[in-house]
Enzyme design. Structure first.
Site, PDB file in Angstrom:
ATOM      1  CG  HIS A  39      -3.700  -3.706   2.808  1.00 40.19           C
ATOM      2  ND1 HIS A  39      -2.793  -3.249   3.747  1.00 40.19           N
ATOM      3  CD2 HIS A  39      -4.247  -2.598   2.246  1.00 40.19           C
ATOM      4  CE1 HIS A  39      -2.809  -1.923   3.757  1.00 40.19           C
ATOM      5  NE2 HIS A  39      -3.683  -1.506   2.854  1.00 40.19           N
ATOM      6  CD  GLU A  70      -1.427  -6.618   4.925  1.00 37.61           C
ATOM      7  OE1 GLU A  70      -1.678  -5.445   5.263  1.00 37.61           O
ATOM      8  OE2 GLU A  70      -0.834  -6.907   3.858  1.00 37.61           O
ATOM      9  CB  CYS A 109      -0.973  -0.034   1.177  1.00 40.15           C
ATOM     10  SG  CYS A 109      -2.335   1.155   1.029  1.00 40.15           S
TER      11      CYS A 109
END
Length: 586
Positions: free
Chosen positions: A526, A528, A399
């Site tokens: 993102h 994750e 990001c």
């Protein structure tokens, strides 16, 4: 539908979310379909506008919901995809009830906490519990509900009253209450104290709920005499008192619960059609936990961010790195570095902090710059990115991390010294990162580009594409207001910074890779948030592979981690050394 309510006592932050997730994991391992709901008693509509220091990271769901980080635990443990309505807040409930009142749904009645707010809570829970969260799109059979905060908090009273009523509506065989409490052990005496738990259970009963299981959290394993004392004074059977002490990894928690007979208890208490024996899924968790504790080789990653004082601010990032490290049989050493300490101003004000921060950065095997907002600390992040690029240190920017990698490249490789993001300098003459007006109408909450979006690969020759299994596109979760300026991308590509992925329209740049570098990668999304213990996120896995010198071998093998695609226990003839070369010579 069966409902399991998880409440907390004494203090907050003792692991209700992990325990609720672990209970869900155990029930899922028994072949049941499980969903989860988190109730947060704050008046905010959602977690989107929180400072990370308030409640930790903001977790983003597929539908764009900005929610509490505990929903991330549920998704990782249960391997499910939740929705924004799986996170209930006081603000959402009151907004829902007030909107109904404005529409005249209450026919002129006085709108009150009881029954209107409590009814709204019950209705919300029953409706959301039926929403499919697995890939097979079948209706869940069990809903695990975590009530945030502690029993006795004034903010949580309407929810406690709602569930007091709900237990009778759902019937006893369909409703179970698990109370999580702290058993402190003062250093002065070394004795484990049960009085806080007794008082907490008494307060819970006074509000109309009675615990079916009492889960006692402690720093060290609890003695049997303490268990018997809690059983006697809290009026429950000894087998209804469960002990969870601090363990080396959260993967061990479902195993501790299973070892204390929780499957047998749920089978009897909720009339569940399950076997007493753990399934293959729980056996995989056991093997994974055992493997985690046996790891010897270490991989160090420097996380350069601005919220490093509280690890929960980067909870999903840590978990994604941990999943990837475990997949390649390494223990993760995550070093948090405050990006402001890498800046020249810190060298003047506090040279010790400055040199300590740079020492940690230089000794790391890989560097990660995660997402964030605001100008504070950005110069330090740019310094770290520049060091990773010039020293050919494995790097992943997520990001804001990707945006700053573009800014750094523009300044130092394209010689655009004033290059910047319009977030930090609206008047810059070289706006390499610009805002997206359609996602910024004025209000702060819910105005970003949020949720799962498709990213299409532009080229076959891409490390990220190979890591993603050579797919034509990927779908990952986004949370941003700014993007790389698409009108300037050709300048970067001419100098070797390739934009290998973009959105479906081809306008938004979503992935970068630097030529002639072991692993210099940035992603606008993102990844994750989609990482799972048994399915690590490809960009994070690539960082760990590059940091351990095994990325090329992994790519040459066709991106296969081991003979087994899921976590198998490593036997003598299946050692990590046989599956991965120790290093790659340059």
């Amino acid at each position: 539908m069966k409902y399991i309510l998880v409440t907390g006592g004494v203090i907050s932050g003792i692991g209700k979310g992990i325990i609720a997730s672990s209970i869900g994991t155990i029930l899922k391992s028994c072949g049941l379909r499980v969903t989860a709901i988190k109730i947060d008693p704050y008046i905010n509509i959602d977690a989107g506008t929180f400072s990370p220091y308030e409640h930790g990271e903001v977790f983003v769901l597929n539908d764009g919901g900005e929610v509490d980080l505990d929903l991330g635990n549920y998704e990782r443990f249960l391997d499910i995809n939740l929705y924004k309505d799986n996170n209930i807040t006081t603000g959402k409930i009151y907004q829902h009830v007030i909107n109904k009142e404005r529409h005249g749904d209450y026919l002129g009645k006085t709108v009150q906490v009881v029954p209107h707010i409590t009814d709204a809570v019950q209705e919300w829970v029953m409706n959301q519990a039926k929403v499919p969260v697995d890939d097979d799109r079948k209706e869940p059979q069990i809903c695990v509900i975590e009530l945030g905060g502690t029993i006795g908090d004034i903010e949580g009273m309407p929810f406690v009253e709602a569930f007091r009523q709900f237990q009778f509506k759902a019937k006893r065989e369909n409703f179970c209450n698990i109370h999580v409490s702290l058993v402190p052990q003062p250093n002065a005496t070394g004795e484990q104290k049960t009085k806080p738990t007794q008082n907490s259970v008494r307060a819970l009963r006074g509000l109309g709920l009675s615990p079916d299981l009492i889960v006692c959290r402690s720093a060290k394993p609890i003695e049997m005499a303490v268990k018997e004392k809690i059983s006697m004074f809290c009026h429950v059977e000894p087998e209804q008192v469960i002990f969870i002490h601090d363990v080396s990894s959260t993967y061990r928690v479902p195993i501790l619960l299973e070892e204390q007979g929780i499957i047998k208890y749920f089978k009897q208490r909720l009339n569940l059609p399950i076997d007493d024996q753990p399934s293959d899924l729980l056996m995989k968790w056991k093997k994974m936990a055992d493997r985690y504790e046996r790891l010897l080789k270490v991989c160090s990653i420097a996380l350069v961010g601005k919220y490093t004082k509280l690890s929960d601010c980067y909870a999903s990032v840590f978990k994604a790195l941990e999943h990837s490290a475990l997949a390649i049989n390494h223990k993760l050493d995550l070093m948090y570095i405050d990006s402001t300490e890498l800046e020249r101003s810190t060298e003047v004000e506090n040279s010790v902090k400055y040199h300590q921060a740079w020492h940690k950065l230089c000794k790391a095997d890989g560097i990660l710059v995660p997402g964030g907002f605001g100008i504070r600390g950005t110069e330090g992040k740019l310094q770290a990115i520049s060091w990773a690029r010039t020293k050919k240190k494995p790097f992943l920017g997520v990001c804001l991390g990707m945006q700053l990698a573009v800014v750094e490249f523009a300044r130092n490789c394209l010689n655009w010294k004033d290059a910047n993001s319009t977030e930090f300098d609206p008047d810059t003459k070289s706006p390499v990162v610009i805002d997206m007006p359609e996602h910024n109408p004025g209000d702060m909450g819910g105005t970003m580009r949020l949720g799962k979006r498709r990213t299409v690969f532009k080229t076959q020759n891409s490390i990220l594409r190979k890591l993603y299994g050579d797919e034509m596109f990927v779908e990952e979760r986004h949370r941003h207001r700014y993007e790389v300026n698409p009108e300037l991308t050709h300048c970067f590509e001419e100098k070797g910074l390739k934009f290998v992925g973009h959105d479906t329209e081809g306008n938004r740049m979503e992935m970068i890779e630097l030529e002639n570098h072991p692993y210099f990668v940035g992603v606008q999304f993102h990844p994750e948030f989609s990482s799972r213990p048994m399915k690590p996120s490809p960009p994070y896995l690539g960082l760990l592979l590059a940091a351990t010198g095994t990325l090329n071998a992994y790519l040459q093998r066709g991106c296969k981690l081991s003979p087994s695609e899921s976590y198998s226990d490593l036997s003598d003839d299946s050692s990590p050394e046989k599956e991965f070369p120790k290093s790659e010579t340059s």
